[in-house]
Write an enzyme that holds these catalytic residues in place. Structure first.
Site, PDB file in Angstrom:
ATOM      1  N   ASP A  10     -15.019  84.674   2.739  1.00 46.85           N
ATOM      2  CA  ASP A  10     -15.434  85.694   3.707  1.00 46.85           C
ATOM      3  C   ASP A  10     -14.677  85.491   5.025  1.00 46.85           C
ATOM      4  OD1 ASP A  10     -17.199  87.732   4.855  1.00 46.85           O
ATOM      5  OD2 ASP A  10     -18.069  86.053   5.973  1.00 46.85           O
ATOM      6  N   ASP A  12     -15.531  87.209   8.844  1.00 48.88           N
ATOM      7  CA  ASP A  12     -16.294  87.053  10.097  1.00 48.88           C
ATOM      8  C   ASP A  12     -17.507  86.147   9.901  1.00 48.88           C
ATOM      9  OD1 ASP A  12     -16.697  87.355  12.771  1.00 48.88           O
ATOM     10  OD2 ASP A  12     -17.150  89.483  12.723  1.00 48.88           O
TER      11      ASP A  12
END
Lengths: 256, 256
Positions: A10, A12
């Protein structure tokens, strides 16, 4: 501890926090590269192209990757359509350049006339007219697809509406449930597996959000690593029925 | 059968069907007028002014009424704010002229800077920018109000998104439940009672939609008359826990 050949990571909260760096994440990526692990940043963000995402990582976060290391919900949507659409390639899109380009790159035809599919992603210039067209097309039989259900996009102004909010308007106006592509759905992970040629058992999903990153891994049967540098806190998963496979405070703790 | 002094009457599906007349409804209104009943058209539509609603009834449906016979969700929202807002009169509005005028008429100040309230109604020119402002203001503490939860507005193009769909986007992006004003909520009926000076026991709610018109009456403790000239069919209420007080095929059957 098992060794993984591939890492679906991932962005952010995991690799950076907005414009803020997470140094342990940059060190983690470097170690993965030294050990020849395959890296794919799997992100729900559909507005930017893989090239732009990679450029941001190189320029602002000292992470030396290319567009080939990025897999967005826009790409997953395009790959999903290639797999399911057959000759039905007429698509009405609410979305930004990243989504439109991903669909065009896979041979979809963008139109507001009798589309086979309506795809709704984040468009920070969306108007009522577009919602109206999407609603009328779905009510006329087009298949309704949402890139992802994210509630908000962090911005300098604050938490502004993201793709999921736009999908929600259309869901309410059509009273139809969309096919959702992004995390926590398994579709984006399945499409990333297919695109990378990796097997489920070879991959570790890495993220900061139990509800999206970890759930996507659980839903697909891929092992998960939850890192506490972003959204989820240890207390959040205390009562979770299915725990992440692993948890770490920072990615420095992870032995690649 | 009980006699009612006041009638709260729905519009679309009850008094007309879009541009199509419902002759029994025009005859019903005429009989109410002959018997000096008080008539209030109670409508979720917040886009038109009471004057415009009355003009449409006079010009296109042979129903001789004035603006004083019309009570919209926009007026109910303004009356609700007058009752609750005290000195807090700064309001950010997503909505059309009808809603903005109703709020201005009651002394509200329309602003996009630090509002006390965010009111979301139907705006057929809404843009992302407005949704963003609404979301940021509610996240900053403004009270979130929705004029009504209607899914669709019938139009010549088909069933286009209505107020409820716009409210839904903001609800999802803020993860906050709005205070809803229109039918089936009781607020619009309570405000209409106050505005008309009628008591609950003196009034009959008349409408074609069990889910909105009849439910609003049930929620407020006002008797209801369901007429089968619009949305609801006899089969729809067969298993309803609380039935309408009365049902008729057309308003010709109703003894005023």
């Amino acid at each position: 501890m098992k060794q993984y050949q591939g890492y679906f990571i991932d962005l952010d909260g995991t690799v950076y926090r907005g414009k803020e760096r997470i140094p342990a994440a940059a060190r983690f990526i470097k170690r993965l590269q030294e050990h020849q692990r395959e890296i794919l940043f799997v992100t729900n963000n559909s507005t930017r192209s893989p090239k732009e995402v990679a450029a941001n990582l190189r320029t602002n976060h000292d992470i030396n990757v290319t567009a080939a290391n990025v897999y967005t919900s826009a790409m997953a949507t395009a790959d999903y359509l290639v797999q399911h659409a057959g000759q039905k390639r007429r698509v009405y899109v609410i979305g930004e350049r990243g989504l439109k380009d991903a669909l065009l790159n896979k041979g979809m035809q963008l139109t507001d006339q009798d589309p086979d599919y309506v795809v709704v992603g984040l468009d920070r210039n969306v108007t009522y007219e577009q919602f109206k067209i999407a609603t009328l097309c779905i009510r006329a039989g087009a298949v309704f697809i949402g890139t992802n259900g994210d509630t908000n996009l962090p911005s300098e102004e604050g938490m502004i509406p993201s793709a999921g909010a736009l999908v929600e308007l259309v869901r309410y106006a059509t009273q139809q449930e969309p096919i959702m592509i992004g995390k926590p759905q398994k579709t984006i992970v399945e499409m990333a597996l297919k695109a990378s040629g990796l097997k489920k058992s070879e991959v570790l999903m890495v993220g900061d959000n139990y509800q999206t990153d970890v759930q996507a891994g659980i839903n697909t049967g891929v092992d998960t690593l939850l890192v506490y540098t972003g959204l989820s806190k240890p207390a959040d998963i205390e009562h979770a029925e299915i725990k992440p496979t692993y948890t770490v405070k920072t990615l420095d703790e992870w032995n690649v």
